[in-house]
Design a protein around this motif. Structure first.
Motif, PDB file in Angstrom:
ATOM      1  N   UNK A 175       0.826  -1.207   0.000  1.00 51.27           N
ATOM      2  CA  UNK A 175       0.000   0.000   0.000  1.00 51.27           C
ATOM      3  C   UNK A 175       0.855   1.249   0.000  1.00 51.27           C
ATOM      4  N   UNK A 176       1.936   1.227   0.791  1.00 51.72           N
ATOM      5  CA  UNK A 176       2.833   2.390   0.843  1.00 51.72           C
ATOM      6  C   UNK A 176       3.458   2.642  -0.527  1.00 51.72           C
ATOM      7  N   UNK A 190       2.114   1.921  -3.325  1.00 52.07           N
ATOM      8  CA  UNK A 190       1.062   2.435  -4.208  1.00 52.07           C
ATOM      9  C   UNK A 190       0.849   3.932  -3.995  1.00 52.07           C
ATOM     10  N   UNK A 191       0.815   4.351  -2.727  1.00 53.14           N
ATOM     11  CA  UNK A 191       0.610   5.778  -2.479  1.00 53.14           C
ATOM     12  C   UNK A 191       1.831   6.576  -2.921  1.00 53.14           C
ATOM     13  N   UNK A 198       3.132  10.079   5.099  1.00 53.88           N
ATOM     14  CA  UNK A 198       2.967   8.999   4.117  1.00 53.88           C
ATOM     15  C   UNK A 198       2.115   7.878   4.713  1.00 53.88           C
ATOM     16  N   UNK A 258      -1.898   6.398   3.782  1.00 51.47           N
ATOM     17  CA  UNK A 258      -2.052   5.053   3.231  1.00 51.47           C
ATOM     18  C   UNK A 258      -2.926   4.152   4.084  1.00 51.47           C
ATOM     19  N   UNK A 285      -3.522  -1.290  -3.145  1.00 52.63           N
ATOM     20  CA  UNK A 285      -3.505  -0.418  -1.968  1.00 52.63           C
ATOM     21  C   UNK A 285      -4.135  -1.096  -0.770  1.00 52.63           C
TER      22      UNK A 285
END
Lengths: 216, 393, 385
Positions: free
Chosen positions: A9-10, A12-13, B315, B319, C206
């Motif tokens: 996920x990190x 992806x962001x 960050x 997320x 995600x």
């Protein structure tokens, strides 16, 4: 392993963060007052009344038939019929609205009035910056505020306006031929009845130049 | 004194220069006041920068622009926010305990500022070089819970109360792993003094520094410390006490105007101080990351690292979803605590295994195996995992 | 659970931790960040555990059914947009189907295809934003929601180009559709549809593997299939419990039997299943869209028999239903031959899916209540009407 999904996920962001600096796809925000997106042709906002010619009040296509008033789902249209008549675009004598109010704060932009109108008189505008400091009067649009020229209509909905114009021209031509036929028939009849000199055609042939707006 | 070292010590020299205007007997007091003023001015300034950085960063993560209307690129946004919060009406609920309600944000900010006393932000730049500096920091850090509970209890709001209870439970639970994960650094250094801990990490092998994070126990300790720090500062994914979607705003639901801004300030200052301690304990404090970068002033390195930590926190916030209270507790007691205890053992083993590569392999393997096993057990115990789906035609 | 069992069925009673313990009664809503509008849950808490939950709705009641009985059939069409304002096109379709059944109208081929395309686009944007809102309630700081809205904007732009409005489309008419597709619209659709799998992959990367999401959603808010069937729950919520019921497959309304698509089914009936079913349904919708764009014929878009003014269906009754993104959306109409329906009734999926809320929430945490509520995917406009 615990934490794998979080790391994914990190990533992806992070990708989106970096992407927003390089790709237009990822940063779709339009800075509204400065930038504007291209107008979409089918957009509809609030109704307007279309007029032909130069004089808004005289050229109004609306004949105050009140169908839109009846069909309007939130009942935001208010019409008062005239007592006298004026010729419409084919030259037929029609009544006209002495009052035509639309409460924009009630209107829900559904376009039903446009669909039910048999005279192509009411159309949808694309103007959306209508904010006002006057809650009540400022959003109650009367006949003068609502009337927009056919050129304006052509500008905002070109395809639709062209179709409408073609249809109106066809109707007008039909009305003209009908009037001519009626005139000829009348003339023939008159000639047959007595050999008197033929009278001029009874019905006006083309759109009569509007003189002045009675009751405006 | 060379130019670069003069630049390194510029703030210390400035302090001495100001002290020079006063008689000898007053000089220590004046020096302390100057240092306090510096801290009280610097960190809220960083807070202002961070708010706009956070909003812009989150915006970019979410494919938005973030604030960009106030000043060039929106950098004056904190000024506008400040004016707004100062001019807003200060509402105190009628049934609230007005005195406690007023005291809570003040206590929070004061307690958090006290923690900065032992934070070395550069070479010779620490307000008080206490022998038990770390202990002082944790003791002060624990008192922030009091102010949060004061806020939640005095507001007389059910959401505030739930938020406060959550906060107290969470902060007390995570204080244990926070403390235990920092013990490893103390064990290896042999001192509780923050200055000594930084100095112990200031050497270089080749170009690489001797930071504790580059050892197996240090890395594990750092990760555990950061997780506990996130929970301690109520940052996402552990932001349950103020969980917006559940508790409206948690313990500060009933705060508005400047008191709300104080809570906000306190929260961010807490984040900076705890990030500062993570830097001090594991990332070499004000030390340069490579030996050839020694010419850059030490305080600059500290603030660079602090900035990196803030970026990482932002960050994470962009997320991760939030955990639930019981899962949070489970995680603290069933994962963090065993891991920190094991890490202490590993650090001890590292100390006594002697030099050589064997201690690297043994320590890393022990920690890795424990992590994987513990993670597996936790996930399996709650029957969590990816699923497959069937289709009907 | 048989019918007799159902009669004696009561929601589980939650034991209190200590005798005589005081309960904390919290009114979640109508002003609460995650009640999707104005909805109230009167929750009795034992600590943070829910002991009693009473949903209170009606804050957004707009008298939709009664208004429809006093206006013409056509004038109700724009009101249906405002039921579930996320999916106005499917609402239009359900109402159009009901009236078409009542008046015995045929819908031309091309209009059928247009309806399928718009409905599937609606489904995708609804599911995307539903997932986004769910994750927002989980505290993901709006990131998945913003990604969902980024894609949704593209679909809404398509809707605006076709119907003139982004959300209140008011596009379908009895016996067809209102306007012909604008030039280049289908090409735009296929371009956007080709880009959608990438978005779904991104969302999955995600979130799907995220341990926190799993911990929050797996095994939470479990709905048993028998209770779901008995309560009349439909849509992704029902399919997440493992019941194979999709009106597109059951009713063969429109032209859905021409398309090849599968119905994803869950096995646990928890929030994670509902989330995954929505993701998988979006993927299936993309397949349907691809087929529909390929096959769409030329031709008229309105039944020549239909008329806009003076529409009076013969006396009778009809029930038209479709698989709306949230579940079975039905319109029940009785005509007495006048221009207004004699009776007009909506069967909203949101309201009926919400009836099992208490059963799913009892014994769970406040944090779970918010999530379970989010996973039902409701729109208050449809619940209260």
């Amino acid at each position: 392993m615990l934490g794998e999904g979080i790391l994914q996920g990190l990533a992806e962001t992070a990708k989106n963060f970096a992407g927003s600096f390089v790709s237009k796809e990822r940063l779709t925000t339009v800075q509204y007052p400065e930038e504007r997106i291209a107008p979409i042709e089918n957009t509809r906002d609030f109704p307007i009344l279309i007029y032909d010619g130069n004089d808004p009040m005289a050229g109004l296509r609306c004949v105050a038939c009140q169908i839109c008033e009846k069909e309007c789902p939130p009942k935001c249209i208010y019409i008062v019929k005239s007592t006298d008549k004026k010729p419409d675009f084919v030259g037929k004598m029609q009544i006209y609205p002495t009052r035509f109010d639309i409460d924009i704060s009630v209107c829900m932009s559904c376009q039903i009035c446009v669909e039910v109108c048999p005279f192509e008189a009411i159309k949808m505008d694309t103007e959306f910056e209508l904010s006002t400091t006057d809650r009540f009067g400022g959003l109650l649009y009367d006949r003068e505020q609502l009337s927009k020229s056919n050129e304006h209509y052509h500008k905002i909905h070109p395809t639709e306006a062209a179709e409408v114009d073609a249809r109106l021209a066809e109707e007008k031509a039909k009305a003209e031929t009908k009037a001519k036929a009626a005139a000829e028939a009348a003339a023939a009849k008159a000639a047959a009845a007595a050999a008197a000199p033929p009278t001029p055609a009874a019905a006006p042939v083309a759109k009569v130049a509007p003189a002045k707006e009675p009751g405006a | 004194m060379s130019l670069s070292s003069q630049f390194d010590q510029i703030f210390v020299l400035l302090q001495h220069w100001i002290e020079g205007f006063f008689p000898q007997s007053l000089q220590p007091a004046v020096g302390a006041v100057v240092a306090v003023v510096a801290i009280v001015a610097t960190f809220p300034a960083i807070f202002a920068v961070t708010t706009v950085l956070e909003r812009k960063g989150l915006g970019r993560i979410q494919n938005r622009l973030g604030p960009n209307r106030v000043g060039p690129l929106g950098i004056l946004q904190p000024v506008a926010d400040g004016i707004k919060s100062l001019t807003k009406e200060d509402i105190v609920p009628r049934s609230a305990d007005a005195v406690v309600h007023f005291l809570a944000p003040v206590v929070l900010v004061v307690a958090i500022f006290l923690g900065y006393a032992v934070l070395p932000v550069g070479r010779n730049m620490v307000l008080m070089n206490m022998d038990a500096g770390l202990l002082f920091f944790f003791a002060i850090g624990a008192s922030t819970e009091l102010s949060i509970f004061m806020a939640g209890w005095s507001s007389r709001n059910k959401y505030s109360l739930l938020g406060a209870l959550r906060a107290v439970a969470q902060m007390i639970s995570y204080e244990v792993p926070l403390l235990l994960s920092s013990v490893v650094a103390v064990m290896i250094t042999g001192s509780l003094s923050t200055v000594k801990i930084v100095e112990a990490q200031s050497g270089f092998t080749g170009i690489f520094p001797h930071w504790y994070v580059f050892t197996p126990w240090g890395f594990a300790g750092f990760v555990l410390f950061v997780i506990a720090a996130l929970a301690e500062t109520n940052r996402s994914p552990f932001d349950l006490p103020e969980g917006e979607s559940e508790l409206v705003a948690g313990y500060f639901t009933e705060y508005s105007g400047f008191k709300f801004a104080l809570f906000f300030l306190g929260e961010y200052l807490g984040m900076f101080s705890i990030a500062g301690f993570a830097i001090t304990l594991f990332l070499g404090g004000w030390g340069a990351p490579f030996s050839f970068l020694g010419f850059v002033p030490s305080w600059a390195w500290f603030f660079f690292k602090l900035l990196a930590a803030i970026v990482f926190f932002i960050w994470l916030r962009g997320t991760l979803p939030r955990l639930r209270q019981d899962q949070l507790m489970n995680f603290a007691w069933k994962f963090m605590l065993p891991m920190t205890l094991l890490n202490i053992l590993v650090a001890g083993a590292w100390r006594f295994l002697g030099e050589g590569w064997s201690r690297w392999v043994i320590c890393s393997l022990v920690l890795l195996c424990a992590y994987v096993l513990l993670g597996r057990i936790l996930m399996r115990h709650q029957r969590l995992g990816p699923r497959s789906y069937r289709y009907a035609e | 659970m048989t019918a007799t069992d159902l009669k004696s069925y009561r929601p589980p009673v939650i034991e209190l931790s200590e005798e005589g313990d005081e309960l904390l009664e919290v009114a979640m809503g109508p002003h609460h960040p995650s009640t999707h509008g104005v909805f109230r849950m009167d929750v009795a808490l034992d600590g943070e555990r829910v002991v009693r939950l009473k949903p209170v709705f009606g804050y957004l009641h707009r008298n939709h059914e009664k208004i429809a009985e006093t206006t013409s059939y056509l004038a109700s069409m724009p009101y249906t947009d405002r039921l579930d304002y996320f999916c106005s096109l499917t609402n239009n379709w359900a109402y159009a189907i009901a009236v078409e059944k009542l008046a015995g109208m045929e819908v031309p081929e091309r209009a059928q295809y247009i309806r399928v395309i718009t409905a599937e686009l609606t489904r995708i944007q609804n599911h995307a934003s539903a997932i986004g809102f769910l994750l927002q309630e989980m505290g993901a700081s709006g990131t998945p929601l913003m990604y969902a809205f980024r894609e949704r904007e593209k679909i809404l732009d398509l809707f605006e180009a076709l119907t003139g409005s982004r959300m209140m489309c008011n596009y379908m008419r009895f016996g067809g559709c209102r306007v012909e597709l604008p030039k280049g619209w289908l090409e735009q659709v296929s371009k956007i549809v080709d880009g959608l799998p990438e978005f779904i992959d991104e969302t999955e990367a995600l979130l799907t593997g995220n341990e926190i999401l799993m911990a929050r959603t797996q095994g939470v808010g479990i709905l048993k299939p028998d209770l779901a069937v008995n309560a009349g729950v439909t849509g992704p919520m029902l399919r997440a419990t493992g019941v194979n019921y999709d009106i597109r497959k059951v009713d063969h309304y429109g032209i859905y039997d021409r398309f090849k698509f599968r119905v994803p089914l869950g096995d646990h009936g928890d929030i994670y299943d509902r989330y995954m079913i929505r993701i998988l349904e979006m993927r299936e919708s993309i397949e349907i869209l691809k087929q529909a764009i390929k096959d769409i014929p030329a031709g008229p878009i309105m039944d020549p028999k239909s008329k806009i003014r003076g529409f009076r269906p013969k006396a009778g009754e009809a029930y038209g239903r479709i698989e709306a993104p949230k579940g079975e959306l039905g319109f029940y109409l009785i005509s007495d031959g006048s221009p207004n329906p004699y009776r007009y009734r909506v069967r909203p999926p949101s309201l009926i899916n919400l009836t099992v809320l208490e059963d799913m929430c009892l014994g769970r945490n406040v944090a779970d209540v918010v999530l379970i509520f989010g996973s039902v995917d409701i729109v208050l406009g449809e619940v209260d009407r």
